[in-house]
Structures are given as C-alpha cells and as structure tokens.
Write a protein that holds these residues in place. Structure first.
Motif, PDB file in Angstrom:
ATOM      1  N   SER A 131      39.813  40.428  46.683  1.00  0.00           N
ATOM      2  CA  SER A 131      40.870  41.343  46.276  1.00  0.00           C
ATOM      3  C   SER A 131      41.764  41.711  47.459  1.00  0.00           C
ATOM      4  O   SER A 131      41.306  41.819  48.599  1.00  0.00           O
ATOM      5  CB  SER A 131      40.254  42.616  45.695  1.00  0.00           C
ATOM      6  OG  SER A 131      41.250  43.584  45.450  1.00  0.00           O
ATOM      7  N   PRO A 140      40.908  46.330  37.637  1.00  0.00           N
ATOM      8  CA  PRO A 140      41.029  45.959  36.226  1.00  0.00           C
ATOM      9  C   PRO A 140      39.666  45.963  35.552  1.00  0.00           C
ATOM     10  O   PRO A 140      38.648  45.710  36.199  1.00  0.00           O
ATOM     11  CB  PRO A 140      41.593  44.527  36.301  1.00  0.00           C
ATOM     12  CG  PRO A 140      41.076  44.000  37.600  1.00  0.00           C
ATOM     13  CD  PRO A 140      41.083  45.182  38.548  1.00  0.00           C
ATOM     14  N   SER A 142      38.764  43.819  33.278  1.00  0.00           N
ATOM     15  CA  SER A 142      38.394  42.419  33.082  1.00  0.00           C
ATOM     16  C   SER A 142      39.513  41.549  33.631  1.00  0.00           C
ATOM     17  O   SER A 142      40.598  42.041  33.964  1.00  0.00           O
ATOM     18  CB  SER A 142      38.154  42.114  31.596  1.00  0.00           C
ATOM     19  OG  SER A 142      39.360  42.282  30.848  1.00  0.00           O
ATOM     20  N   THR A 143      39.231  40.271  33.740  1.00  0.00           N
ATOM     21  CA  THR A 143      40.218  39.317  34.264  1.00  0.00           C
ATOM     22  C   THR A 143      40.149  38.036  33.442  1.00  0.00           C
ATOM     23  O   THR A 143      39.254  37.853  32.614  1.00  0.00           O
ATOM     24  CB  THR A 143      39.928  38.963  35.740  1.00  0.00           C
ATOM     25  OG1 THR A 143      38.627  38.337  35.802  1.00  0.00           O
ATOM     26  CG2 THR A 143      39.940  40.204  36.625  1.00  0.00           C
ATOM     27  N   GLU A 144      41.078  37.154  33.707  1.00  0.00           N
ATOM     28  CA  GLU A 144      41.054  35.851  33.034  1.00  0.00           C
ATOM     29  C   GLU A 144      39.732  35.136  33.295  1.00  0.00           C
ATOM     30  O   GLU A 144      39.148  34.520  32.391  1.00  0.00           O
ATOM     31  CB  GLU A 144      42.218  34.993  33.537  1.00  0.00           C
ATOM     32  CG  GLU A 144      42.293  33.622  32.908  1.00  0.00           C
ATOM     33  CD  GLU A 144      43.458  32.799  33.449  1.00  0.00           C
ATOM     34  OE1 GLU A 144      43.419  31.558  33.302  1.00  0.00           O
ATOM     35  OE2 GLU A 144      44.392  33.400  34.017  1.00  0.00           O
ATOM     36  N   TYR A 167      32.814  40.879  34.094  1.00  0.00           N
ATOM     37  CA  TYR A 167      33.530  41.216  35.334  1.00  0.00           C
ATOM     38  C   TYR A 167      32.658  42.074  36.246  1.00  0.00           C
ATOM     39  O   TYR A 167      32.607  41.857  37.466  1.00  0.00           O
ATOM     40  CB  TYR A 167      34.846  41.925  35.026  1.00  0.00           C
ATOM     41  CG  TYR A 167      35.752  41.994  36.231  1.00  0.00           C
ATOM     42  CD1 TYR A 167      36.104  40.829  36.919  1.00  0.00           C
ATOM     43  CD2 TYR A 167      36.258  43.204  36.698  1.00  0.00           C
ATOM     44  CE1 TYR A 167      36.934  40.876  38.032  1.00  0.00           C
ATOM     45  CE2 TYR A 167      37.089  43.253  37.799  1.00  0.00           C
ATOM     46  CZ  TYR A 167      37.419  42.093  38.455  1.00  0.00           C
ATOM     47  OH  TYR A 167      38.245  42.141  39.565  1.00  0.00           O
ATOM     48  N   ASP A 178      35.797  43.110  45.286  1.00  0.00           N
ATOM     49  CA  ASP A 178      36.780  44.116  44.895  1.00  0.00           C
ATOM     50  C   ASP A 178      36.754  45.344  45.798  1.00  0.00           C
ATOM     51  O   ASP A 178      37.265  46.401  45.422  1.00  0.00           O
ATOM     52  CB  ASP A 178      36.564  44.532  43.435  1.00  0.00           C
ATOM     53  CG  ASP A 178      37.507  43.804  42.481  1.00  0.00           C
ATOM     54  OD1 ASP A 178      38.531  43.278  42.958  1.00  0.00           O
ATOM     55  OD2 ASP A 178      37.216  43.761  41.270  1.00  0.00           O
ATOM     56  N   ALA A 198      43.268  37.594  45.140  1.00  0.00           N
ATOM     57  CA  ALA A 198      43.557  38.064  43.796  1.00  0.00           C
ATOM     58  C   ALA A 198      44.626  39.143  43.880  1.00  0.00           C
ATOM     59  O   ALA A 198      44.730  39.822  44.881  1.00  0.00           O
ATOM     60  CB  ALA A 198      42.312  38.627  43.143  1.00  0.00           C
TER      61      ALA A 198
END
Length: 198
Positions: A131, A140, A142-144, A167, A178, A198
C-alpha cells in the motif's frame, strides 16, 4: 508502549492490537497450516471485532483442535456441540460448522494437489501488494484481488469467504501490506520494500 515508533492508528486501541500489529499483521506468511489458521480466525471475526477474536484466539484454538484440518474434518455433531460449550468460546454453531466445512474443503484441495496458500498468494501474483496510503487514509473493505480470491475459494467449497473476509485474510498473511507509509511496519521501512504498489 514505551517507544516512539509510528504505528497504524487502529493498533493503538489495546496492547493486544499493538502486539498483533507489530508481530503478525502484514508479515508474509506462506505456511499452509498457518494460512488455514488465519482463515479460521477470519471466519469467526465475521460480524465481530478483531480485538474480540485476538482475546479469544487461545480459547478458539483449544476448542477447535488447534485448527488442525485433518482433525477438524473428522469433527461430528457431538464434537461441534462440545466445542461450543468450551469456556470463552464464541458460541456460533454456523461459524464452527463453517470452520469444519473449510477443513474438509482443504483436504479435498490437497487431494487434487492444490494449496490454500497458493490460492491466496496467486491472487496477488505471488508478490505482496504494498500500500502507498497514509496512516490517515481509510482502507478499502475489499479489492479486485480479494473478490477474485473469494470466487476461487467458493468454487473450491469454502464458506464464509466473501470478498471482505478474503481481503482481511490477505492482509493478515501479508499478501497485502496495508500498513500506512509512515508506520514502522510498512514494507519500505522494514526492508526497503518488496512487492508491487496499490
């Protein structure tokens, strides 16, 4: 704390949070059984606070056979009921059954020559996503990548593995770092940064 280290703000709420933040969260973990243990904890965390899970972790592990998948997979209804009555247990039959189900799904994966750790790490291309956020920026839910992992795990028979849980699992095992960039635990502050942004 007794030091001047900069930490992610969420970690400052409790000594257990500080210990988890400093020693576990975001540290790359690829050991199959430890990744499964993290998944078990994430199942119990769903809808609850992570601090509660950290406080109950020793009791959860004691009630559920140290999250050993081969033993969990053999747990019958009587074993589930006994686990639910253990001291300090989180008394959610659905979550206990979910952990048992996931142990069985893991054994089926192993029979196919697949690995849970590989599933998690392949979602990020095998290299941690690092991150670039400040400690003041929200993370976030969640992410892709976590959505893709969720779809994959569900196709393999896992439950309680929605994108948010996935996640959290990715963060826990260091597939995603993160930590805020100012935090002493951020990859760039620990080891010069290994991963992609990210």
């Amino acid at each position: 704390m007794g030091d001047d280290k900069v930490r992610c703000p969420w970690a400052l709420q409790d000594p257990l949070y500080i210990q988890y933040h400093d020693q576990e969260w975001g540290t790359p973990e690829r050991d199959e059984l430890k990744v499964f243990q993290h998944l078990c904890l994430e199942v119990f965390q769903f809808g609850l606070s992570w601090l509660l899970i950290l406080k109950r972790r020793p009791f959860l592990m004691r009630a559920l056979l140290d999250f050993e998948p081969m033993r969990l997979a053999e747990m019958d209804e009587e074993g589930v009921m006994a686990a639910l009555q253990m001291p300090m247990m989180i008394r959610s039959p659905a979550k206990v059954l979910g952990v048992v189900n996931n142990a069985r799904a893991l054994l089926r994966m192993w029979d196919r020559g697949l690995s849970l750790s590989d599933q998690v790490w392949s979602a990020v291309g095998g290299v941690p996503i690092v991150s670039r956020r400040s400690i003041r920026e929200p993370l976030p839910p969640s992410t892709e990548e976590s959505r893709a992992l969720s779809r994959r795990l569900k196709s393999l028979g896992f439950v309680f593995t929605g994108p948010v849980v996935c996640y959290s699992l990715m963060q826990a095992v260091g597939a995603v770092d993160d930590h805020g960039v100012e935090c002493f635990r951020h990859s760039f502050n620990r080891n010069g940064g290994v991963g992609h942004g990210a």
